[in-house]
Design an enzyme around this catalytic site. Structure first.
Site, short mmCIF file in Angstrom:
data_model
loop_
_atom_site.label_atom_id
_atom_site.label_comp_id
_atom_site.label_asym_id
_atom_site.label_seq_id
_atom_site.Cartn_x
_atom_site.Cartn_y
_atom_site.Cartn_z
N ASP A 167 0.82 -1.23 0.00
CA ASP A 167 0.00 0.00 0.00
C ASP A 167 0.84 1.27 0.00
OD1 ASP A 167 -2.21 -1.73 0.33
OD2 ASP A 167 -1.87 -1.74 2.49
N GLU A 168 2.01 1.20 -0.57
CA GLU A 168 2.88 2.38 -0.60
C GLU A 168 2.48 3.36 -1.69
OE1 GLU A 168 4.06 -0.74 -1.04
OE2 GLU A 168 5.48 -1.22 0.57
N HIS A 197 -4.17 -2.09 -6.39
CA HIS A 197 -3.53 -0.82 -6.72
C HIS A 197 -4.63 0.17 -7.02
CE1 HIS A 197 0.40 -2.36 -6.86
NE2 HIS A 197 0.30 -3.01 -8.00
N THR A 212 2.82 -12.51 2.89
CA THR A 212 1.97 -13.10 1.88
C THR A 212 2.61 -14.45 1.51
OG1 THR A 212 0.73 -12.65 -0.13
CG2 THR A 212 3.07 -12.03 -0.16
N THR A 265 -10.12 -4.84 0.41
CA THR A 265 -11.11 -5.28 1.39
C THR A 265 -11.86 -4.15 2.10
OG1 THR A 265 -9.41 -5.27 3.09
CG2 THR A 265 -9.76 -7.36 1.95
N LYS A 287 2.88 10.06 -0.74
CA LYS A 287 1.90 10.57 0.22
C LYS A 287 2.49 11.56 1.23
CE LYS A 287 -1.81 7.94 0.80
NZ LYS A 287 -2.78 6.86 1.08
N GLY A 293 -0.02 13.91 -3.97
CA GLY A 293 -1.45 13.77 -4.22
C GLY A 293 -1.68 12.53 -5.06
P1 GDP Z 1 -0.40 0.22 -3.84
O1 GDP Z 1 -1.03 -1.10 -3.59
O2 GDP Z 1 1.03 0.26 -3.40
O3 GDP Z 1 -0.59 0.72 -5.23
O4 GDP Z 1 -1.13 1.27 -2.91
P2 GDP Z 1 -2.66 1.60 -2.69
O5 GDP Z 1 -3.37 1.69 -3.95
O6 GDP Z 1 -3.24 0.78 -1.61
O7 GDP Z 1 -2.47 3.01 -1.99
C1 GDP Z 1 -2.31 4.13 -2.54
C2 GDP Z 1 -3.46 5.04 -2.15
O8 GDP Z 1 -2.98 6.30 -1.88
C3 GDP Z 1 -4.45 5.21 -3.28
O9 GDP Z 1 -5.71 5.51 -2.79
C4 GDP Z 1 -3.84 6.38 -4.03
O10 GDP Z 1 -4.77 7.07 -4.85
C5 GDP Z 1 -3.35 7.22 -2.89
N1 GDP Z 1 -2.14 7.97 -3.18
C6 GDP Z 1 -1.04 7.55 -3.87
N2 GDP Z 1 -0.11 8.49 -3.84
C7 GDP Z 1 -0.60 9.51 -3.11
C8 GDP Z 1 -0.07 10.76 -2.68
O11 GDP Z 1 1.04 11.16 -2.99
N3 GDP Z 1 -0.88 11.53 -1.89
C9 GDP Z 1 -2.14 11.15 -1.52
N4 GDP Z 1 -2.84 11.97 -0.75
N5 GDP Z 1 -2.66 9.98 -1.90
C10 GDP Z 1 -1.90 9.18 -2.68
#
Ligand code: GDP
Length: 423
Positions: free
Chosen positions: A12-13, A40, A238, A300, A330, A413
């Site tokens: 979730d990065e 993602h 995992t 989930t 983030k 963002g």
């Molecule tokens: P992944 O599995 O590593 O791709 O991560 P996730 O999809 O679970 O988490 C990323 C979440 O953070 C998503 O809802 C993205 O839209 C959001 N996101 C990603 N980068 C940023 C950021 O720089 N700022 C903010 N506020 N949200 C972000």
């Protein structure tokens, strides 16, 4: 150029959005491990998309997407995911999606077994996503798996299924369940397998040819270093290899070497499910961070556990991934903080520990927190390092130094353009 984009932490990065951004420079995007147990999230001009199985390049035209042999694929879920994208105008054809004939099918009984086991464990549960991932990888190594290529040989499929179901029923009767019907499983394979037949391919041949032609290939990981089955927080990992070194193997070209590894590292910590999470914050502090970062599972919807940036864990993650460069994601989420909490070390049995421990020692680790000055400004509109407040720049430099790897991108963002290039 062969590049892997991988998670430094617990997953979730924000890998999906970085892959979506970087994919502009790549011809082929490969998923090489895992199934639909994580998601993602990609936000771009076409809308907001949650991808559990499909590679993130599926949202761009002119990119070929590969689902490698290291993956486990729930056919029903994949059909649903493809349908959802098509309904938003995304084109998916055998030219833009190739599914390895050696990838393993995640069957309905894997899902069921996952749920039965979590329920048997009750309080001791692993916090599985209940998508059947551990049972299907278990069966793969027991050599009781069905592969995508088996769908191409319908004349022998019913026999293969009957043999496996006979064996699986030994487990199900142990759980006090009714016997599985092999016919129902064959019907399921037919229903959800048939629409996928045109996409099944030999990804080894495809990728070798792409490499020969000088195409740029990007490997996209699911989850992060700390969830790797061998090197992560076992057994709260995992069931597959989340590390960059596995990317060529899981995609189908074990003999090639990566040119570059980009690690995705979040500006704070989050973790979904059970297991040790040393930097965890609780109470109001946790609620505020979870809300600011919208930390709820993409697969989930579960609220994620959150904490400050964890230096020992991230140093370990960078090392395991062999990251050449990092994307810090983030950062904008931390704008509300007067002071930014950072877990700089662990304390284990009264002794300060800078290294990330594994095994029981990790269960006894307590965080040692220090606080850095907050930046208290909305940075979501910043597009160049000079536009960032000094305190944000100091935080970036501090993390870079702490983990020993250059931060090349910073995201501020969720949108495709909401990022800065630091170098
Ligand atoms: P992944 O599995 O590593 O791709 O991560 P996730 O999809 O679970 O988490 C990323 C979440 O953070 C998503 O809802 C993205 O839209 C959001 N996101 C990603 N980068 C940023 C950021 O720089 N700022 C903010 N506020 N949200 C972000």
């Amino acid at each position: 150029m062969l590049t892997a984009v991988v998670g430094i932490n617990w997953g979730d990065e924000g890998k999906g959005r970085m892959v979506d951004l970087l994919s502009a420079e790549y011809d082929v995007i490969c998923r090489y491990q895992g199934g639909n147990n994580a998601g993602h999230t990609v936000v771009n001009e076409r809308g907001k998309f949650i991808l559990n199985l499909l590679p993130s390049g599926i949202l761009r035209d002119n990119v070929v997407n590969v689902m490698g042999n290291g993956m486990v694929i729930d056919l029903e879920h994949l059909c649903g995911e493809m349908e959802a994208l098509r309904s938003k105008g995304i084109k998916i054809t055998p030219e833009t999606l190739k599914i390895s004939d050696k990838s393993i099918i995640c069957m309905p009984y894997h899902r069921q077994q996952d749920i039965l086991e979590e329920e048997r464990l009750a309080e001791r549960k692993y916090g599985s996503t209940r998508r059947g991932i551990a049972p299907v990888y278990g069966d793969k190594y027991m050599k009781k798996g069905l592969r995508m290529g088996d769908l191409l040989a319908p004349e022998t499929l019913a026999d293969k299924v009957a043999n496996i179901v006979e064996w699986k029923n030994i487990t199900f009767s142990g759980y006090g369940q009714e016997k599985l019907s092999p016919e129902a499983m064959v019907a399921w394979l037919k229903q959800y397998g048939e629409p996928l037949l045109p996409f099944i391919a030999d990804t080894t041949e495809f990728l070798l040819a792409a490499k020969r032609e000088g195409k740029n290939i990007l490997f996209e990981a699911q989850l992060g270093a700390l969830r790797d089955i061998d090197f992560g927080i076992y057994p709260y990992t995992t069931s597959s290899q989340t590390l960059a070194a596995y990317a060529p193997i899981g995609a189908g070209i074990p003999g090639v070497k990566l040119d570059r590894v980009i690690g995705i590292m979040k500006a704070y910590s989050s973790c979904v499910g059970e297991g040790p999470f040393t930097a965890e914050l609780f109470g109001e502090e946790a609620v505020a961070l979870r809300e600011a970062g919208a930390e709820y599972g993409a697969a989930t919807g579960r609220p994620r556990r959150v904490g400050g940036f964890d230096i020992p864990a991230s140093v370990y993650g960078v090392k395991l991934q062999g990251a050449d460069a990092l994307a810090l994601t983030k950062l904008d989420v931390l704008s509300y903080l007067d002071k930014i909490p950072v877990c700089v070390a662990y304390e284990i049995d009264g002794v300060r520990c800078e290294h990330f421990p594994v095994g029981d020692k990790l269960l006894r680790a307590k965080p040692v927190y220090e606080y850095l000055e907050g930046f208290k400004t909305d940075i979501s509109g910043c597009r160049r390092p000079e536009e960032l407040p000094q305190a944000a720049l100091r935080y970036i430099r501090y993390l870079e130094e702490a983990v020993g790897c250059p931060i090349e991108y910073v995201s501020v963002g969720p949108g495709r353009e909401d990022y800065l290039k630091m170098r």
